[in-house]
Structure formats: structure tokens, C-alpha cells
Design an enzyme around this catalytic site. Sequence first.
Site, short mmCIF file in Angstrom:
data_model
loop_
_atom_site.label_atom_id
_atom_site.label_comp_id
_atom_site.label_asym_id
_atom_site.label_seq_id
_atom_site.Cartn_x
_atom_site.Cartn_y
_atom_site.Cartn_z
N HIS A 78 0.82 -1.22 0.00
CA HIS A 78 0.00 0.00 0.00
C HIS A 78 0.85 1.26 0.00
CE1 HIS A 78 -4.11 1.57 0.50
NE2 HIS A 78 -3.51 2.62 1.01
N ASP A 80 0.32 5.49 -1.19
CA ASP A 80 -0.66 6.50 -1.64
C ASP A 80 -0.05 7.61 -2.49
OD1 ASP A 80 -3.46 6.12 -0.80
OD2 ASP A 80 -2.62 5.91 1.21
N GLU A 184 -8.80 1.18 -2.57
CA GLU A 184 -8.95 1.24 -1.11
C GLU A 184 -10.35 1.71 -0.74
OE1 GLU A 184 -6.37 3.99 0.86
OE2 GLU A 184 -6.53 2.94 2.78
N HIS A 211 -13.42 1.67 3.34
CA HIS A 211 -12.45 2.55 3.99
C HIS A 211 -13.05 2.88 5.35
CE1 HIS A 211 -9.88 6.18 4.66
NE2 HIS A 211 -8.99 5.27 4.33
N HIS A 255 -9.08 -2.10 7.29
CA HIS A 255 -10.18 -1.12 7.40
C HIS A 255 -11.56 -1.71 7.67
CE1 HIS A 255 -8.31 2.78 6.53
NE2 HIS A 255 -7.59 2.21 5.57
N HIS A 276 -2.55 -3.18 4.66
CA HIS A 276 -1.79 -2.32 5.58
C HIS A 276 -2.45 -2.31 6.96
CE1 HIS A 276 -4.84 0.20 3.71
NE2 HIS A 276 -4.57 1.26 4.41
N ASP A 349 1.88 2.04 3.70
CA ASP A 349 0.97 3.20 3.66
C ASP A 349 1.74 4.51 3.52
OD1 ASP A 349 -1.48 4.44 3.47
OD2 ASP A 349 -2.03 4.19 5.57
#
Length: 455
Positions: A78, A80, A184, A211, A255, A276, A349
Site C-alpha cells: 500500500h 498513496d 482502497e 475505507h 479497514h 496495511h 501506507d
Amino acid sequence: MDGDGSISQEPLISYGSKRTRKIIVVAFGVGIAAAVIAIAIAVPLASNSGSDDKTDTGTDTLEHAKDIMRRVPLVDGHNDLPLAIRYEWKNQLANVDLNSDLSSYGLHTDIPRLREGLVGGQFWSVYVPCDSQYNDAVRQTLDQIDLVKRYVKQYSDTFAYVTTAQGIVDAFVAGKIGSLIGMEGGHSVDSTYSNLRMMYDVGARYMTLTHSCNTPWADNSGRSEDDLEFGGLSDWGKDLIREMNRLGMLVDLSHVSVSTMNDALDVSQSPVIFSHSAARTLCDNTRNVPDEVLERLVENGGIVMMVFYPGFINCEPNKQEVCDIPQVADHIEHIASVCGYGCVGIGSDYDGISVTPVGLEDVSKYPYLIEEMVIRNWTDENIEKLIGRNLIRVMQEVERVRDTMSDTFPYEEWIERNDSKAEFNNECRTHEEDGWASYPSSQKASEHLATTQCD
Ligand SMILES: *[C@@H]1O[C@H](CO)[C@@H](O)[C@H](O)[C@H]1NC(C)=O
Ligand SMILES: *[C@@H]1O[C@H](CO)[C@@H](O)[C@H](O)[C@H]1NC(C)=O
């Protein structure tokens, strides 16, 4: 992207003030390519034969870690960066040089640092926020997928677009960072199986079921287990897992609520991932995986890819936002102690978190975490599993299950609407059941057009 957690509530990360961009073009050698020739075979990668050799006293532990990373790709679950590019440059790649040092923007990721960190493969997150749910989530997700595909192509000396386990290996052997797409949040498919299929077609290889918001079919991790909306997954959500198995898309349980984790594990024929997350026993945060779920991964074959967000690693009161490499390694060792060396992975992440562990400040630092595992006397074989082999095995298994389901008819049912819920009353959405068939001539449709606020 992490903006939740019952204990820790980290703010939406700011990607830095527009300080003068430093342009430091770093030329890469071909050292990596040379070093990986030894693994130029199909999956499984070349194994280190003396697999339980201990750290030689006198051998540099960091060099030992790097040697392993040159043999087997570290595949992170993961990152971003696509979100950072959206915030900072509105997805305009003409205005940013990924070959330059982007740390002055507050970014954790750029090509020089990926190379320094010996990153071998990466799931790029195409996260879109929960407030896009019931609105333009699908459009924003497609923007982000387009963005990943464009930068992978633009920087093709570094990245290779891949969608399979074999693709990850082939890219690594070619000295490239195999680049995959992870979605995600289930809101990205707006509650249709057809959108899910189309997202698979344009490259999405995992979907995190939620999420920090419920979808109309799944409870997220922020929801108290005493106050679940669906008790985990609704029936429609369980069929979605079956459709993901059929497509060959990885089910990501970071999540989601524990009940959702358990429901997904009940239904899934394929191994799942936590792209993650960390261990709840060491840090009691709902974003982390409890031992009873870790135990189920033994049979399922799934993996927990260790997140680097300090708020999920060190939960001591007043110690949030602070942690170090040994604490990250403690989580990895805890997970391995419950479900074995076959269930660990890494999912940082980076660029989705506002703080990082001391010593793991950006993507250049992975070798120091791997060194910690060397220092802890992890065998080369187990370190290889941690950094990449487990993830590659999971993807192979997901592909195998997909192949066994080729005769399964695609799922088609529409999700049940509940007109009492605000999201389904959203005036910006077409109410198909109310006469879409005769649209636009029906009275209802013209009234709708006359009153809509959406144009
Ligand atoms: C690793 O093994 C060495 C040699 O056997 C030993 O001296 C050391 O204490 C071990 N380290 C850990 C963290 O177990
Ligand atoms: C529809 O939503 C309302 C408001 O959340 C809830 O009270 C009701 O039970 C729901 N009905 C069904 C059939 O799920």
C-alpha cells in the site's frame, strides 16, 4: 490512506508547502539488474539454498539484508503516491518530476528513494475519500487508475505495469518495479458487480472492502462491534466476495470490522490480504488484526502486510505518533508467532500517513527494517517470505482459484435499495426503479430533471 482508527485519528496528510522544488536527478546504475540475474526463472523465485544460515558474525547485517532484497522483490501492499499527486499537482504529471527529490513537498515517495530502498514491487493505492460515496467515487477512482497507468508508462525505465504474480517476478528480473493497482474502499465500485468487473478489467487487483465508512453491504473498522449495520457483510456483500474470487481480485480486509473479516473468511475460497494493518494484541486499535483472525489465516493462506503508521504500532498512552524499527519488527514477529512465517508481509501506507516510524521515514529506508529481521536471526528463507514470496504465493493462489471458477456465472443481482436512507434519496442519482425504462419521457423523469441540483 489512513484517517481512522478508534484510538488514533490522524489528520488528512498535507503534502507540504510549495517550497522550491529541488531537482536532483539521480542516475541509476544497473547494479540491481545484474544482481537479480540469479532469479531469472519463473515463480517461485530462486531460493537461497542454505535457508537457515544465521547472520555470520562479521558479516555486515545491512549488506546481508540488501542481498536478500536483490534476490527477491520487496512488494509493498500500500502506497498513496497517487493521492499525493492528486492533492499536490491535480494529477498533472507535466508539473512534477518523479525522478526528482520530492521530500520538500512532504512526500515519502519518489524514484530516487524507491531505488535506494530497493523496492521490488508496489501496489499503488487508488484511494478516493468516503465523501465521494454515492456521488462521484467511480469517476475519481478512474482518475486515479489513469494516473497510475500514465506515470508507470512515463517512467518506464523504473516502473512496469503488472497484473499477475508472474508479472511481478518478470518486472523484478528486468530491474523494474512491478506496479499493481489496489482500490482502497468498496465505495469505489458504487455497489454494482458490473463496476467491480470493469475495475478489474482496467487493472484493479485488490479491493479493500471498506475505507472508514460503511458501504451499503459491509461494516467498517470504525463501527463498534455492538452496533453493526450488517453484522459484517450483508448477503450481497458475501456474493461480492464470491465475485472477487471468480475474477481473481484479492480481497483486502484492512479497514473492516472484525465481523466483516470473519464473514469474508467464511466465504472466500481464495487467500485474503490485509494490505496495511498491524497486530491488535500489541496495539489495541480497530485497524489492527486480532489474534483470533490471525489464527484463521493459517487455513485461509492469507497475509497481513505490516503498516508503518505509528498510531497503529505503539498504543501506549501519550506515545502515539512515536515508534521505531524494533517496534515495527515486534508486530511482524507477533503476527508470525500466531499464524506462521507464511502470513507476514509489508504494506507501509507511505504517502497516506502523516507520521512515520523513526528510521523508516520514507521509501528509501526499507533495508533498515529488513536488517532488523536479520539481526533478530530470521532465516533468509523467512525474510524472503516476509518481503515478497508470501504475497506472490497469495496472488498465484488467487489466480488458481479464479481458473477453477471459469464456469461460474457472473453475479448480477442489484443491491436492495432502502428509500429511507439518505444516500439512496440522493437527488443526484437516477432512480432507475422509478421508471428509468421510459426515461426521459415519463412524467417522473421530467419532474426529476426539473428539480435536480446536479447540473
Ligand atoms: C542471534 O544469534 C546469535 C548467534 O547464535 C546470538 O549470539 C544472538 O544473541 C542472536 N540474536 C537474537 C536477537 O536472538
Ligand atoms: C431502511 O433504513 C432505515 C433508516 O436507516 C432503517 O430504519 C430501516 O430498518 C431500513 N429498512 C430495511 C428494510 O433495511
